[in-house]
Design an enzyme around this catalytic site. Structure first.
Site, PDB file in Angstrom:
ATOM      1  N   HIS A 159     -21.883  13.640  -7.701  1.00  0.00           N
ATOM      2  CA  HIS A 159     -21.207  12.585  -6.934  1.00  0.00           C
ATOM      3  C   HIS A 159     -19.864  12.327  -7.611  1.00  0.00           C
ATOM      4  CE1 HIS A 159     -20.688   9.206  -4.380  1.00  0.00           C
ATOM      5  NE2 HIS A 159     -21.571   8.365  -4.868  1.00  0.00           N
TER       6      HIS A 159
ATOM      7  N   HIS B 153     -19.642  19.511   0.672  1.00  0.00           N
ATOM      8  CA  HIS B 153     -19.924  18.098   0.917  1.00  0.00           C
ATOM      9  C   HIS B 153     -21.079  18.000   1.896  1.00  0.00           C
ATOM     10  CE1 HIS B 153     -19.255  13.868   1.822  1.00  0.00           C
ATOM     11  NE2 HIS B 153     -18.522  13.837   0.735  1.00  0.00           N
TER      12      HIS B 153
ATOM     13  N   ASP C 155     -12.629  15.519  -4.823  1.00  0.00           N
ATOM     14  CA  ASP C 155     -12.563  15.674  -6.278  1.00  0.00           C
ATOM     15  C   ASP C 155     -11.816  16.916  -6.732  1.00  0.00           C
ATOM     16  OD1 ASP C 155     -13.997  13.391  -7.047  1.00  0.00           O
ATOM     17  OD2 ASP C 155     -15.853  14.338  -6.391  1.00  0.00           O
TER      18      ASP C 155
HETATM   19  N1  CMC Z   1     -20.472  25.953  -4.821  1.00  0.00           N
HETATM   20  C1  CMC Z   1     -21.223  26.987  -4.402  1.00  0.00           C
HETATM   21  N2  CMC Z   1     -22.147  26.900  -3.448  1.00  0.00           N
HETATM   22  C2  CMC Z   1     -22.325  25.698  -2.898  1.00  0.00           C
HETATM   23  C3  CMC Z   1     -21.580  24.574  -3.271  1.00  0.00           C
HETATM   24  C4  CMC Z   1     -20.627  24.735  -4.273  1.00  0.00           C
HETATM   25  N3  CMC Z   1     -19.877  23.711  -4.673  1.00  0.00           N
HETATM   26  N4  CMC Z   1     -21.970  23.491  -2.548  1.00  0.00           N
HETATM   27  C5  CMC Z   1     -22.943  23.934  -1.742  1.00  0.00           C
HETATM   28  N5  CMC Z   1     -23.153  25.267  -1.935  1.00  0.00           N
HETATM   29  C6  CMC Z   1     -24.082  26.141  -1.211  1.00  0.00           C
HETATM   30  C7  CMC Z   1     -25.510  25.909  -1.666  1.00  0.00           C
HETATM   31  O1  CMC Z   1     -25.862  26.770  -2.726  1.00  0.00           O
HETATM   32  C8  CMC Z   1     -26.284  26.181  -0.404  1.00  0.00           C
HETATM   33  O2  CMC Z   1     -26.336  27.568  -0.240  1.00  0.00           O
HETATM   34  P1  CMC Z   1     -27.703  28.269   0.349  1.00  0.00           P
HETATM   35  O3  CMC Z   1     -27.816  27.769   1.754  1.00  0.00           O
HETATM   36  O4  CMC Z   1     -27.458  29.737   0.233  1.00  0.00           O
HETATM   37  O5  CMC Z   1     -28.831  27.794  -0.539  1.00  0.00           O
HETATM   38  C9  CMC Z   1     -25.373  25.650   0.705  1.00  0.00           C
HETATM   39  O6  CMC Z   1     -24.043  25.751   0.166  1.00  0.00           O
HETATM   40  C10 CMC Z   1     -25.665  24.205   1.096  1.00  0.00           C
HETATM   41  O7  CMC Z   1     -25.603  23.405  -0.083  1.00  0.00           O
HETATM   42  P2  CMC Z   1     -26.501  22.149  -0.382  1.00  0.00           P
HETATM   43  O8  CMC Z   1     -26.711  22.058  -1.861  1.00  0.00           O
HETATM   44  O9  CMC Z   1     -27.706  22.176   0.502  1.00  0.00           O
HETATM   45  O10 CMC Z   1     -25.555  20.993   0.107  1.00  0.00           O
HETATM   46  P3  CMC Z   1     -25.745  19.456  -0.162  1.00  0.00           P
HETATM   47  O11 CMC Z   1     -25.262  18.810   1.063  1.00  0.00           O
HETATM   48  O12 CMC Z   1     -27.131  19.165  -0.602  1.00  0.00           O
HETATM   49  O13 CMC Z   1     -24.792  19.206  -1.394  1.00  0.00           O
HETATM   50  C11 CMC Z   1     -22.907  18.658  -2.699  1.00  0.00           C
HETATM   51  C12 CMC Z   1     -23.528  18.621  -1.306  1.00  0.00           C
HETATM   52  C13 CMC Z   1     -21.582  17.895  -2.669  1.00  0.00           C
HETATM   53  C14 CMC Z   1     -23.837  18.003  -3.705  1.00  0.00           C
HETATM   54  C15 CMC Z   1     -22.678  20.139  -3.080  1.00  0.00           C
HETATM   55  O14 CMC Z   1     -21.797  20.740  -2.159  1.00  0.00           O
HETATM   56  C16 CMC Z   1     -22.153  20.289  -4.505  1.00  0.00           C
HETATM   57  O15 CMC Z   1     -22.931  20.302  -5.451  1.00  0.00           O
HETATM   58  N6  CMC Z   1     -20.786  20.414  -4.666  1.00  0.00           N
HETATM   59  C17 CMC Z   1     -20.210  20.478  -5.976  1.00  0.00           C
HETATM   60  C18 CMC Z   1     -20.134  19.090  -6.572  1.00  0.00           C
HETATM   61  C19 CMC Z   1     -19.055  18.256  -5.942  1.00  0.00           C
HETATM   62  O16 CMC Z   1     -17.925  18.689  -5.748  1.00  0.00           O
HETATM   63  N7  CMC Z   1     -19.394  16.997  -5.630  1.00  0.00           N
HETATM   64  C20 CMC Z   1     -18.440  16.036  -5.086  1.00  0.00           C
HETATM   65  C21 CMC Z   1     -18.795  15.629  -3.696  1.00  0.00           C
HETATM   66  S1  CMC Z   1     -17.469  14.724  -2.896  1.00  0.00           S
HETATM   67  C22 CMC Z   1     -17.318  13.266  -3.762  1.00  0.00           C
HETATM   68  C23 CMC Z   1     -18.522  12.433  -3.811  1.00  0.00           C
HETATM   69  O17 CMC Z   1     -19.235  12.278  -2.816  1.00  0.00           O
HETATM   70  O18 CMC Z   1     -18.757  11.863  -4.876  1.00  0.00           O
END
Ligand code: CMC
Length: 422
Positions: free
Chosen positions: A263, A302, A358
């Protein structure tokens, strides 16, 4: 075509028709029709936890609006405190309302001396400022016991003013403490962003005034981070607030959620990632590690945005104005290359992964002189407005204590085994 869905229980053949209103289906109808059959939705992927009139987000089209105003217009024309007023009250203030509001916030920035001395001194010298901030905000609850009267709207607003006013003071004092620098008192002649920069960076200057470009960048970053509807930290604040806990501990819960690297901790993680990549040439190899699942590309992806995060675009532009004053951040080249490679790669295209808020904010913060440990704190200051706007909205609604159900998958009922028989 009817704007409704039909649910059929195949065990009995019975059906009900439920209207789709504002893009949602009332779970109350499900509950009545299928009592005891839970809707399994870990991480709330398809659950709207509330109705809300504060922020509109269309992740598919990359749209973000506060009370109907597009985020890019607010970032260009407004101030953080004006946006705070808008989020809390629903309308932009007129001149006299804005002046009274600015004045009120300005006159609540000081911390009780006992609090300032003892709370911070209780921490180890290298305490992470986010840990310090989270505990300090919770600690404020003990200084304002009247905040427990959450039913009185006037009292609620008084605590909201205090929290918005004191967050920059606590944040800056956490930083000064970690550096062993003397605390700088708030100044009433400065606006919100300038006062924060003064408390952070002034050393032996009575008349510190930040560079206008840096002040404006701070203001824009505050505006962009002020609210983002039902994200993890806002949900934490609402859940804790739904138990009728006071606003200080509700906001402390939100700070704790924001601290996590998935987050608000992501901007810190982005900088660490860019530093680890080290140079432009190492980008392709790092991308391969991301695609093989060894790493995550921090600052990308996201839960809601399946398009370019509009805040990332504004921040990317603001970064250039900051770099004109500070000189270019050497990590920018790596970030731009990562973005270029990612946006052309089927792994990211297929999963609709774009830069989020971010991705570029950390580069600005670093160039302005903020250490990485302060990045999440810089997110918490403005987001306090959003947390409190949602906390207030929740209390104004007929809200019940948050209490989800679970689907039990453990062992069936059994008798206690005496220790000698195990
Ligand atoms: N790098 C590589 N792969 C990713 C990433 C990433 N940053 N984010 C998602 N994926 C892939 C993930 O591995 C999955 O692939 P598969 O379907 O093959 O298993 C697919 O995309 C869907 O991801 P998810 O984990 O189910 O998505 P989520 O909605 O649960 O997670 C998130 C959202 C923001 C936690 C995630 O994208 C992430 O960890 N991003 C990096 C951390 C980040 O930048 N966070 C800041 C978010 S914006 C500010 C805030 O809200 O605080």
């Amino acid at each position: 075509m009817s704007e409704s869905i039909t649910i059929t229980d195949n065990r009995t053949g019975e059906s009900i028709e439920v209207p789709i209103e504002n893009g949602a289906v009332d779970a109350g109808a499900w509950k009545k029709f299928l009592p005891g059959t839970w809707f399994l939705d870990p991480a709330f992927g398809t659950t709207a936890s509330t109705e809300s009139a504060i922020t509109f987000l269309d992740g598919g089209n990359g749209v973000l609006e506060y009370r109907g105003y597009p985020i890019d217009q607010l970032a260009e024309k407004s101030s953080h405190l004006e946006v705070a007023y808008l989020l809390l009250n629903g309308e932009l203030p007129n001149e006299s309302e804005l002046s009274a509001w600015n004045d009120e916030i300005t006159h609540h920035t000081y911390l009780h001396e006992n609090y300032r001395r003892h709370v911070h001194d209780a921490f180890h010298y290298d305490a992470h400022p986010m840990g310090l901030l989270t505990s300090s905000v919770a600690g404020l609850s003990t200084f304002y016991p009247e905040s427990k009267d959450i039913e009185d709207p006037e009292n609620r607003m008084h605590q909201i003013v205090r929290l918005i006013a004191k967050m920059p003071t606590i944040a800056a004092s956490a930083y000064r403490f970690s550096k062993g620098l003397p605390f700088v008192f708030p100044r009433n002649d400065l606006d919100y962003a300038s006062n924060f920069l003064s408390m952070m960076f002034s050393i032996a200057e009575d008349d510190y005034v930040p560079d206008p470009a840096l002040r404006r960048a701070m203001e824009i970053l505050f505006i962009l981070h002020a609210d983002h509807e039902q994200n993890c930290s806002t949900t934490a604040a609402r859940v804790v607030g739904s138990a009728h806990a006071d606003p200080y501990v509700s906001v402390a819960a939100a700070c704790a959620a924001l601290y996590g690297p998935r987050h608000g901790g992501a901007n810190e993680a982005v900088l660490r990632m860019l530093a680890e990549i080290g140079s432009y040439e190492n980008v392709p190899a790092y991308m391969e590690r991301v695609k093989s699942g060894e790493e995550r590309l921090m600052g990308f992806g996201h839960r809601v945005y399946k398009n370019y995060d509009p805040r990332a675009r504004i921040i990317k532009d603001a970064a250039h104005d900051v770099f004109k004053v500070t000189g270019q951040n050497p990590l920018l080249d790596i970030a731009l290359k990562l973005e270029e490679v990612a946006l052309a790669d089927p792994y990211f295209i297929d999963r609709k992964l774009y830069p989020n808020v971010d991705f570029y904010s950390g580069l600005i913060y670093q160039s302005m002189g903020f250490p990485v440990e302060m990045f999440t704190v810089l997110f918490a200051i403005p987001r306090t407005v959003g947390w409190l706007a949602h906390w207030q909205e929740m209390l104004e609604m007929e809200s019940r204590i948050a209490r989800p159900r679970q689907v039990y998958t453990g062992v069936a009922s059994r008798d206690y085994t005496p220790i000698g028989d195990r």
